[in-house]
Design a protein around this motif. Structure first.
Motif, PDB file in Angstrom:
ATOM      1  N   UNK A   1       0.855  -1.191   0.000  1.00 11.54           N
ATOM      2  CA  UNK A   1       0.000   0.000   0.000  1.00 11.54           C
ATOM      3  C   UNK A   1       0.893   1.243   0.000  1.00 11.54           C
ATOM      4  N   UNK A   2       0.508   2.213  -0.794  1.00  8.12           N
ATOM      5  CA  UNK A   2       1.245   3.473  -0.887  1.00  8.12           C
ATOM      6  C   UNK A   2       0.284   4.618  -0.583  1.00  8.12           C
ATOM      7  N   UNK A   3       0.730   5.557   0.213  1.00 12.29           N
ATOM      8  CA  UNK A   3      -0.010   6.791   0.436  1.00 12.29           C
ATOM      9  C   UNK A   3       0.618   7.852  -0.450  1.00 12.29           C
ATOM     10  N   UNK A   4      -0.204   8.457  -1.288  1.00 14.33           N
ATOM     11  CA  UNK A   4       0.286   9.479  -2.202  1.00 14.33           C
ATOM     12  C   UNK A   4       0.507  10.792  -1.470  1.00 14.33           C
ATOM     13  N   UNK A   5       1.507  11.526  -1.908  1.00 16.50           N
ATOM     14  CA  UNK A   5       1.779  12.856  -1.374  1.00 16.50           C
ATOM     15  C   UNK A   5       0.702  13.812  -1.876  1.00 16.50           C
ATOM     16  N   UNK A   6       0.528  14.888  -1.181  1.00 17.04           N
ATOM     17  CA  UNK A   6      -0.421  15.921  -1.587  1.00 17.04           C
ATOM     18  C   UNK A   6       0.302  16.884  -2.526  1.00 17.04           C
TER      19      UNK A   6
ATOM     20  N   UNK B   1       4.959   9.679  -3.298  1.00 17.30           N
ATOM     21  CA  UNK B   1       4.301   8.962  -2.208  1.00 17.30           C
ATOM     22  C   UNK B   1       5.293   8.158  -1.399  1.00 17.30           C
ATOM     23  N   UNK B   2       4.759   7.288  -0.545  1.00 21.85           N
ATOM     24  CA  UNK B   2       5.599   6.456   0.312  1.00 21.85           C
ATOM     25  C   UNK B   2       4.879   5.144   0.597  1.00 21.85           C
ATOM     26  N   UNK B   3       5.634   4.057   0.516  1.00 20.62           N
ATOM     27  CA  UNK B   3       5.106   2.734   0.868  1.00 20.62           C
ATOM     28  C   UNK B   3       4.819   2.745   2.369  1.00 20.62           C
ATOM     29  N   UNK B   4       3.585   2.425   2.726  1.00 21.09           N
ATOM     30  CA  UNK B   4       3.181   2.494   4.133  1.00 21.09           C
ATOM     31  C   UNK B   4       4.008   1.581   5.030  1.00 21.09           C
ATOM     32  N   UNK B   5       4.263   0.378   4.574  1.00 18.43           N
ATOM     33  CA  UNK B   5       5.060  -0.577   5.338  1.00 18.43           C
ATOM     34  C   UNK B   5       6.097  -1.193   4.399  1.00 18.43           C
ATOM     35  N   UNK B   6       7.318  -0.616   4.351  1.00 20.58           N
ATOM     36  CA  UNK B   6       8.320  -1.104   3.403  1.00 20.58           C
ATOM     37  C   UNK B   6       9.042  -2.388   3.825  1.00 20.58           C
ATOM     38  N   UNK B   7       8.622  -3.024   4.911  1.00 24.63           N
ATOM     39  CA  UNK B   7       9.258  -4.272   5.342  1.00 24.63           C
ATOM     40  C   UNK B   7       9.160  -5.298   4.212  1.00 24.63           C
ATOM     41  N   UNK B   8      10.267  -5.877   3.833  1.00 23.01           N
ATOM     42  CA  UNK B   8      10.312  -6.878   2.779  1.00 23.01           C
ATOM     43  C   UNK B   8      10.440  -6.292   1.386  1.00 23.01           C
ATOM     44  N   UNK B   9      10.423  -4.982   1.262  1.00 24.18           N
ATOM     45  CA  UNK B   9      10.502  -4.349  -0.054  1.00 24.18           C
ATOM     46  C   UNK B   9      11.810  -4.685  -0.769  1.00 24.18           C
TER      47      UNK B   9
END
Length: 172
Positions: free
Chosen positions: A70-75, A148-156
């Motif tokens: 999941x990624x949250x987009x920047x404003x 944006x930013x990956x909400x949980x980058x664990x395992x990326x």
């Protein structure tokens, strides 16, 4: 009333008026500070920067193989323009052992800045059309526009692996 009796009375009235004015100013300042504090957002961690919108329409998915992030987009205008292109599948090349990158067919609006530290999970735009997914945290002097930013980058890092990779970006 004689003028000698009038002067102390005027001085007392002026002092009380001044004290009342001071009290009114203090109360006004307290109300302004209270209102300002209510409007100021609380500090947030890098996982949810204040520049990131939290509404559902500002989320997307990045899928690599069978794993989705999941990624949250920047404003930002760039993030909105990128989201308008979804769904989008990109073959992304490896660079520097810390990122995957691909050129977009359409240039996006830019408002580049130097983040100083790139974080694992950052989705940034280099120039106006190079999309970059970072899977390691490191210092950088390069300028990017935030997407944006990956909400949980664990395992990326493990999922992106070595070499080129196909990544699908879609609406959440």
């Amino acid at each position: 009333m004689t003028s000698s009796k009038l002067l102390p009375t005027l001085a007392g009235m002026q002092r009380r008026s001044f004290e009342n004015l001071n009290l009114a100013l203090v109360l006004l300042l307290l109300n302004v500070c209270k209102a300002s504090a209510a409007e100021t957002p609380a500090a947030v961690s890098h996982d949810a920067p204040a520049t990131f919108a939290q509404a559902e329409e500002h989320r997307m998915l990045m899928t690599v193989g069978k794993r989705s992030f999941a990624i949250t987009l920047a404003d930002t205008d760039a993030a909105r323009a990128f989201a308008a292109q979804l769904p989008l599948t990109l073959d992304m090349a490896e660079l520097n052992g810390n990122e995957k990158h691909a050129d977009l067919l359409q240039a996006l609006p830019t408002k580049a800045s130097r983040p100083g530290t790139i974080h694992s999970g950052d989705l940034l735009l280099y120039g106006s059309n190079t999309l970059v997914v970072f899977y390691k945290t490191f210092r950088s002097s390069y300028s990017y526009t935030r997407i944006g930013h990956v909400n949980d980058p664990a395992g990326l890092e493990e999922v992106l692996g070595q070499g080129a990779v196909r990544i699908e970006f879609s609406k959440h």
